[in-house]
Design an enzyme around this catalytic site. Structure first.
Site, mmCIF file in Angstrom:
data_model
loop_
_atom_site.group_PDB
_atom_site.id
_atom_site.type_symbol
_atom_site.label_atom_id
_atom_site.label_comp_id
_atom_site.label_asym_id
_atom_site.label_seq_id
_atom_site.Cartn_x
_atom_site.Cartn_y
_atom_site.Cartn_z
ATOM 1 N NE ARG A 51 25.473 9.148 -29.017
ATOM 2 C CZ ARG A 51 26.261 9.645 -29.949
ATOM 3 N NH1 ARG A 51 26.468 9.000 -31.055
ATOM 4 N NH2 ARG A 51 26.845 10.805 -29.774
ATOM 5 C CG ASP A 78 14.678 12.573 -25.873
ATOM 6 O OD1 ASP A 78 15.909 12.524 -25.937
ATOM 7 O OD2 ASP A 78 13.982 11.698 -25.294
ATOM 8 C CB THR A 111 33.177 4.355 -28.248
ATOM 9 O OG1 THR A 111 31.947 3.945 -27.625
ATOM 10 C CG2 THR A 111 34.335 4.106 -27.297
ATOM 11 C CG ASP A 114 14.007 13.977 -22.487
ATOM 12 O OD1 ASP A 114 14.273 13.131 -21.615
ATOM 13 O OD2 ASP A 114 14.861 14.700 -23.037
HETATM 14 N N1 URA Z 1 15.488 9.403 -30.230
HETATM 15 C C1 URA Z 1 14.494 10.278 -29.968
HETATM 16 O O1 URA Z 1 13.884 10.235 -28.914
HETATM 17 N N2 URA Z 1 14.205 11.206 -30.898
HETATM 18 C C2 URA Z 1 14.849 11.294 -32.058
HETATM 19 O O2 URA Z 1 14.535 12.152 -32.881
HETATM 20 C C3 URA Z 1 15.890 10.363 -32.319
HETATM 21 C C4 URA Z 1 16.181 9.430 -31.378
#
Ligand code: URA
Length: 213
Positions: free
Chosen positions: A109, A204, A113, A207
């Site tokens: 991302r 995430d 923008t 992660d």
């Molecule tokens: N990407 C992720 O890893 N977790 C989310 O909740 C949304 C996007």
């Protein structure tokens, strides 16, 4: 989940009890990275089976030790892992699908923008193969929609996205951008937070797979 949203695109939620079990392990904040990786792999086996249950088999003659009979060969498919979290689904796909060819789609991302920005794309020859796009978390749908654009540019026409968890916002984006694409997921969750995490989600994915802060 409590959502009442009913998608109009071809969308399948895998309800197999084992899929629900492994998704629960992914959701649980206490799950350590090694167990998380194993659960992602095991959940993906179910997503792959659902995404390929209509695959066209080629019949061929073979002999068992007893007599002649028919064998059935599964068609070659292409998997495209959306970096980096899609890598957590790749082992299961490579393990299960005979001769699968693998592509990678790297997008991040742009913080200014908020648009998806490509940093790496490498695809095999797709031809008329079914393409399974591995994108575990369908949140806003920006990355997946971008990856589907790239796959279509590369000639893909039979495309299925495999997700662990999807948000209604992401499904709506796909319905608008790519109504011809099929979606297979383990759960349709409730929505997104202000920072675009899926609720209740699992945090995430990248992660948690790779133990990064
Ligand atoms: N990407 C992720 O890893 N977790 C989310 O909740 C949304 C996007």
């Amino acid at each position: 989940m409590a959502t009442s949203y009913a998608p109009s695109m071809q969308f399948t939620v895998v309800e197999h009890p084992l899929a629900r079990h492994y998704l629960s392990i992914l959701r649980d904040e206490r799950t350590e990275p090694e167990a998380f990786r194993a659960a992602a792999r095991r959940l993906t086996y179910h997503l792959v089976e659902t995404a390929t249950e209509d695959a066209k088999l080629a019949e061929y003659p073979l002999r068992t030790p007893l007599e002649a009979t028919s064998g059935y060969r599964f068609p070659q498919m292409v998997a495209v892992a959306v970096l980096r979290a899609g890598l957590g689904m790749l082992d299961a796909v490579v393990d299960l699908l005979p001769g699968v060819k693998v592509g990678y789609a790297g997008v991040q991302r742009n913080e200014e923008t908020a648009q998806p920005e490509e940093y790496y794309v490498k695809f095999p020859v797709i031809g008329d193969a079914r393409v399974l796009i591995l994108e575990p978390m369908l949140a806003t749908g920006g990355s997946l929609s971008w990856a589907i654009d790239r796959v279509k540019e590369a000639g893909g026409t039979d495309i299925t996205a495999l997700c662990c968890v999807v948000a209604p916002e992401g499904v709506k984006r796909l319905e608008a951008d790519h109504p011809d694409v099929r979606l297979v997921a383990a759960s349709l969750d409730d929505g997104l937070t202000d920072t675009y995490y899926i609720r209740p989600g699992l945090g995430d994915m990248g992660d948690r797979l790779f133990d990064t802060p």
